[in-house]
Design an enzyme around this catalytic site. Structure first.
Site, PDB file in Angstrom:
ATOM      1  N   GLY A   1       0.909  -1.279  -0.102  1.00  0.00           N
ATOM      2  CA  GLY A   1       0.002  -0.082   0.045  1.00  0.00           C
ATOM      3  C   GLY A   1       0.769   1.295   0.032  1.00  0.00           C
ATOM      4  O   GLY A   1       0.655   2.144   0.810  1.00  0.00           O
ATOM      5  N   HIS A   2       1.765   1.184  -0.875  1.00  0.00           N
ATOM      6  CA  HIS A   2       2.852   2.528  -0.924  1.00  0.00           C
ATOM      7  C   HIS A   2       3.394   2.282  -2.419  1.00  0.00           C
ATOM      8  O   HIS A   2       3.589   1.273  -3.039  1.00  0.00           O
ATOM      9  CB  HIS A   2       3.776   2.269   0.312  1.00  0.00           C
ATOM     10  CG  HIS A   2       4.642   1.232   0.379  1.00  0.00           C
ATOM     11  ND1 HIS A   2       4.199   0.176   1.222  1.00  0.00           N
ATOM     12  CD2 HIS A   2       5.855   0.679  -0.301  1.00  0.00           C
ATOM     13  CE1 HIS A   2       5.433  -0.757   1.086  1.00  0.00           C
ATOM     14  NE2 HIS A   2       6.045  -0.446   0.069  1.00  0.00           N
ATOM     15  N   ALA A   3       4.227   3.273  -2.639  1.00  0.00           N
ATOM     16  CA  ALA A   3       5.283   3.232  -3.669  1.00  0.00           C
ATOM     17  C   ALA A   3       6.635   3.855  -3.148  1.00  0.00           C
ATOM     18  O   ALA A   3       6.732   4.456  -1.871  1.00  0.00           O
ATOM     19  CB  ALA A   3       4.818   4.233  -4.634  1.00  0.00           C
TER      20      ALA A   3
ATOM     21  N   GLU B   1       2.367  -0.134  -5.243  1.00  0.00           N
ATOM     22  CA  GLU B   1       2.287  -1.933  -4.962  1.00  0.00           C
ATOM     23  C   GLU B   1       1.503  -2.202  -3.611  1.00  0.00           C
ATOM     24  O   GLU B   1       1.209  -1.550  -2.524  1.00  0.00           O
ATOM     25  CB  GLU B   1       3.733  -2.220  -4.797  1.00  0.00           C
ATOM     26  CG  GLU B   1       4.329  -1.899  -3.313  1.00  0.00           C
ATOM     27  CD  GLU B   1       5.789  -2.477  -3.178  1.00  0.00           C
ATOM     28  OE1 GLU B   1       5.735  -3.602  -2.654  1.00  0.00           O
ATOM     29  OE2 GLU B   1       6.573  -1.945  -3.493  1.00  0.00           O
TER      30      GLU B   1
ATOM     31  N   ILE C   1       5.898   6.423  -0.389  1.00  0.00           N
ATOM     32  CA  ILE C   1       4.764   7.445  -0.488  1.00  0.00           C
ATOM     33  C   ILE C   1       3.867   6.444  -0.180  1.00  0.00           C
ATOM     34  O   ILE C   1       3.359   5.724  -0.774  1.00  0.00           O
ATOM     35  CB  ILE C   1       4.619   7.716  -2.058  1.00  0.00           C
ATOM     36  CG1 ILE C   1       5.865   8.765  -2.626  1.00  0.00           C
ATOM     37  CG2 ILE C   1       3.292   8.799  -2.245  1.00  0.00           C
ATOM     38  CD1 ILE C   1       5.732   8.938  -4.322  1.00  0.00           C
TER      39      ILE C   1
END
Length: 139
Positions: free
Chosen positions: A54-56, A101, A126
């Site tokens: 749940g981030h990049a 992702e 992020i």
């Protein structure tokens, strides 16, 4: 820095050696992923229905392997999305920087092995999808 898309993410075959005593899969630094591994971690004992990620990442790249069981990796590049299904320890998902992702739909007993191109740095993450979309617009 090049604008990354989901087209930069792909399944790669890892070195696999089959023998009468079982299989061995290898990942050598720099050869498969195109980067040297600075951090390795496992994700396991995931409760049913839970997701991870749940981030990049702004610069970090990853190689994700289903060491046991299976799971899906959802990726989004700010415009398009795609889901990869991982269920073989001899295959890995090469994940580029600048891609959102999420790991989802873990089977019972699933273990995700992640090889990362950099040590942990909270500033590289992020964690908010709307902020990610703004970040991609600026690239």
């Amino acid at each position: 820095m090049k604008k990354t898309t989901i087209d930069d993410c792909r399944i790669v075959e890892l070195g696999r050696h089959h023998g009468a005593k079982g299989n061995l899969t290898e990942v050598e630094n720099g050869r498969i992923a195109g980067f040297d591994t600075e951090r390795v971690f496992f994700i396991y004992d995931i409760p049913g229905g839970a997701s991870r990620g749940g981030h990049a990442h702004k610069t970090l790249r990853e190689l994700i392997v289903a060491a046991s069981g299976s799971f899906d990796v959802y990726v989004h590049d700010g415009t398009r999305e795609r889901t990869f299904h991982l269920n073989r320890p001899s295959q890995a998902l090469l994940l580029s920087a600048g891609v959102w992702e999420e790991l989802r739909d873990f089977s019972s007993g699933a273990v995700a092995l992640v090889l990362a191109s950099k040590h942990y740095d909270g500033e590289d993450y992020i964690r908010d999808f709307e902020q990610f979309l703004d970040y991609k617009k600026d690239k």
